[in-house]
Design a protein around this motif. Sequence first.
Motif, PDB file in Angstrom:
ATOM      1  N   LEU A 152       0.822  -1.205   0.000  1.00 50.92           N
ATOM      2  CA  LEU A 152       0.000   0.000   0.000  1.00 50.92           C
ATOM      3  C   LEU A 152       0.861   1.260   0.000  1.00 50.92           C
ATOM      4  O   LEU A 152       1.890   1.312   0.669  1.00 50.92           O
ATOM      5  N   THR A 153       0.420   2.255  -0.742  1.00 46.15           N
ATOM      6  CA  THR A 153       1.102   3.548  -0.703  1.00 46.15           C
ATOM      7  C   THR A 153       0.714   4.279   0.583  1.00 46.15           C
ATOM      8  O   THR A 153      -0.243   3.911   1.264  1.00 46.15           O
ATOM      9  N   ASP A 154       1.447   5.338   0.898  1.00 49.51           N
ATOM     10  CA  ASP A 154       1.131   6.120   2.095  1.00 49.51           C
ATOM     11  C   ASP A 154      -0.291   6.670   2.031  1.00 49.51           C
ATOM     12  O   ASP A 154      -1.012   6.681   3.029  1.00 49.51           O
ATOM     13  N   ARG A 155      -0.690   7.118   0.854  1.00 49.07           N
ATOM     14  CA  ARG A 155      -2.031   7.706   0.719  1.00 49.07           C
ATOM     15  C   ARG A 155      -3.117   6.650   0.840  1.00 49.07           C
ATOM     16  O   ARG A 155      -4.181   6.893   1.414  1.00 49.07           O
ATOM     17  N   GLU A 156      -2.857   5.458   0.314  1.00 49.23           N
ATOM     18  CA  GLU A 156      -3.824   4.366   0.466  1.00 49.23           C
ATOM     19  C   GLU A 156      -3.974   3.990   1.937  1.00 49.23           C
ATOM     20  O   GLU A 156      -5.079   3.710   2.403  1.00 49.23           O
ATOM     21  N   CYS A 157      -2.863   4.015   2.673  1.00 48.09           N
ATOM     22  CA  CYS A 157      -2.920   3.753   4.119  1.00 48.09           C
ATOM     23  C   CYS A 157      -3.730   4.837   4.826  1.00 48.09           C
ATOM     24  O   CYS A 157      -4.537   4.541   5.721  1.00 48.09           O
ATOM     25  N   ASP A 158      -3.520   6.093   4.434  1.00 40.32           N
ATOM     26  CA  ASP A 158      -4.261   7.197   5.036  1.00 40.32           C
ATOM     27  C   ASP A 158      -5.767   7.014   4.842  1.00 40.32           C
ATOM     28  O   ASP A 158      -6.557   7.213   5.773  1.00 40.32           O
ATOM     29  N   VAL A 159      -6.139   6.632   3.632  1.00 42.89           N
ATOM     30  CA  VAL A 159      -7.562   6.470   3.325  1.00 42.89           C
ATOM     31  C   VAL A 159      -8.156   5.294   4.089  1.00 42.89           C
ATOM     32  O   VAL A 159      -9.273   5.381   4.613  1.00 42.89           O
ATOM     33  N   LEU A 160      -7.421   4.195   4.193  1.00 42.24           N
ATOM     34  CA  LEU A 160      -7.926   3.045   4.950  1.00 42.24           C
ATOM     35  C   LEU A 160      -8.082   3.389   6.433  1.00 42.24           C
ATOM     36  O   LEU A 160      -9.047   2.980   7.079  1.00 42.24           O
ATOM     37  N   ARG A 161      -7.114   4.125   6.981  1.00 46.06           N
ATOM     38  CA  ARG A 161      -7.232   4.533   8.391  1.00 46.06           C
ATOM     39  C   ARG A 161      -8.485   5.385   8.595  1.00 46.06           C
ATOM     40  O   ARG A 161      -9.211   5.234   9.586  1.00 46.06           O
ATOM     41  N   ALA A 162      -8.722   6.292   7.644  1.00 40.41           N
ATOM     42  CA  ALA A 162      -9.881   7.175   7.748  1.00 40.41           C
ATOM     43  C   ALA A 162     -11.178   6.387   7.592  1.00 40.41           C
ATOM     44  O   ALA A 162     -12.216   6.772   8.146  1.00 40.41           O
ATOM     45  N   ALA A 163     -11.119   5.269   6.862  1.00 41.74           N
ATOM     46  CA  ALA A 163     -12.315   4.455   6.637  1.00 41.74           C
ATOM     47  C   ALA A 163     -12.597   3.501   7.785  1.00 41.74           C
ATOM     48  O   ALA A 163     -13.675   2.902   7.853  1.00 41.74           O
ATOM     49  N   ALA A 164     -11.651   3.369   8.694  1.00 38.85           N
ATOM     50  CA  ALA A 164     -11.763   2.367   9.761  1.00 38.85           C
ATOM     51  C   ALA A 164     -12.964   2.583  10.668  1.00 38.85           C
ATOM     52  O   ALA A 164     -13.503   1.626  11.224  1.00 38.85           O
ATOM     53  N   ASP A 165     -13.391   3.839  10.824  1.00 38.79           N
ATOM     54  CA  ASP A 165     -14.521   4.110  11.725  1.00 38.79           C
ATOM     55  C   ASP A 165     -15.854   4.132  10.989  1.00 38.79           C
ATOM     56  O   ASP A 165     -16.874   4.550  11.546  1.00 38.79           O
ATOM     57  N   SER A 167     -16.464   5.852   8.136  1.00 38.58           N
ATOM     58  CA  SER A 167     -16.707   7.115   7.444  1.00 38.58           C
ATOM     59  C   SER A 167     -17.071   6.879   5.982  1.00 38.58           C
ATOM     60  O   SER A 167     -16.573   5.944   5.347  1.00 38.58           O
ATOM     61  N   THR A 168     -17.912   7.735   5.442  1.00 39.29           N
ATOM     62  CA  THR A 168     -18.278   7.650   4.028  1.00 39.29           C
ATOM     63  C   THR A 168     -17.153   8.225   3.174  1.00 39.29           C
ATOM     64  O   THR A 168     -16.240   8.892   3.686  1.00 39.29           O
ATOM     65  N   ASN A 169     -17.239   7.973   1.867  1.00 40.55           N
ATOM     66  CA  ASN A 169     -16.232   8.528   0.960  1.00 40.55           C
ATOM     67  C   ASN A 169     -16.178  10.048   1.061  1.00 40.55           C
ATOM     68  O   ASN A 169     -15.105  10.650   1.028  1.00 40.55           O
ATOM     69  N   ALA A 170     -17.343  10.667   1.188  1.00 36.86           N
ATOM     70  CA  ALA A 170     -17.385  12.130   1.274  1.00 36.86           C
ATOM     71  C   ALA A 170     -16.704  12.614   2.556  1.00 36.86           C
ATOM     72  O   ALA A 170     -15.974  13.619   2.543  1.00 36.86           O
ATOM     73  N   GLU A 171     -16.945  11.924   3.642  1.00 39.94           N
ATOM     74  CA  GLU A 171     -16.325  12.313   4.911  1.00 39.94           C
ATOM     75  C   GLU A 171     -14.816  12.115   4.869  1.00 39.94           C
ATOM     76  O   GLU A 171     -14.045  12.937   5.384  1.00 39.94           O
ATOM     77  N   ILE A 172     -14.372  11.023   4.236  1.00 38.48           N
ATOM     78  CA  ILE A 172     -12.930  10.781   4.102  1.00 38.48           C
ATOM     79  C   ILE A 172     -12.304  11.859   3.224  1.00 38.48           C
ATOM     80  O   ILE A 172     -11.227  12.382   3.522  1.00 38.48           O
ATOM     81  N   ALA A 173     -12.985  12.185   2.132  1.00 39.14           N
ATOM     82  CA  ALA A 173     -12.475  13.209   1.216  1.00 39.14           C
ATOM     83  C   ALA A 173     -12.308  14.546   1.939  1.00 39.14           C
ATOM     84  O   ALA A 173     -11.290  15.232   1.772  1.00 39.14           O
ATOM     85  N   ALA A 174     -13.292  14.901   2.763  1.00 36.22           N
ATOM     86  CA  ALA A 174     -13.219  16.169   3.487  1.00 36.22           C
ATOM     87  C   ALA A 174     -12.085  16.140   4.517  1.00 36.22           C
ATOM     88  O   ALA A 174     -11.345  17.116   4.668  1.00 36.22           O
ATOM     89  N   ALA A 175     -11.935  15.016   5.196  1.00 35.90           N
ATOM     90  CA  ALA A 175     -10.916  14.914   6.242  1.00 35.90           C
ATOM     91  C   ALA A 175      -9.506  14.955   5.672  1.00 35.90           C
ATOM     92  O   ALA A 175      -8.593  15.520   6.285  1.00 35.90           O
TER      93      ALA A 175
END
Length: 212
Positions: A152-165, A167-175
């Motif tokens: 996984l790239t760093d950004r893919e890891c960031d997105v997965l961490r944000a998705a762990a709780d 969160s919707t795609n829109a919420e992850i995008a905003a965060a």
Amino acid sequence: MTDPHGEQPVKKVRLLLAEDQSMVREALAALLGLEPDMEVVVQAARGDEVAGAVREQPVDVALLDIEMPGLSGLDAAALLRAEFPALKVVILTTFGRPGYLRRAMESGADAFLVKDAPAAQLADAVRRVLRGEQVIDPALAAAALSEGANPLTDRECDVLRAAADGSTNAEIAAALHLSHGTVRNYLSTAIQKTGARNRAEAVRTAGAKGWL
């Protein structure tokens, strides 16, 4: 100054022990205190307390649990390496996840051991890192080699961490200040790379391997 027998007193290695479970921390501190050349002079229960504690009470070696509130042991190790380059850092973990080992080495840790190892083994590791050696639990090293690098790239890891709780795609995008489409693409790629069926499974798989 010598003792009555004319022998030089042992200069004790000063240790910081960071572990959020108080019973485990106190037991480890007591066991290390039995070593004639070691002394736990600082204890911390949170990762974000570590750097400040070292500023107030200089130590020779920091023993850091990998999973702590406030800041992980890996992130705390990186901060210590940047501010106190001469300080030796030993990462302790309950979970032998191959990805953790790779991240520990990238954070500048000098040793990576499992917490249930005998106290004598931990004490030996402390002495070895002070001699300039790098100490890695053999079983964890073998597992890391067989597992290979984190795909996984760093950004893919960031997105997965944000998705762990959840969160919707829109919420992850905003965060993460990304577009909705970019988040969708990162999640799709991460799911493929982890061999998962969905984002929740991708988060679990990546977390179990120590990639997050």
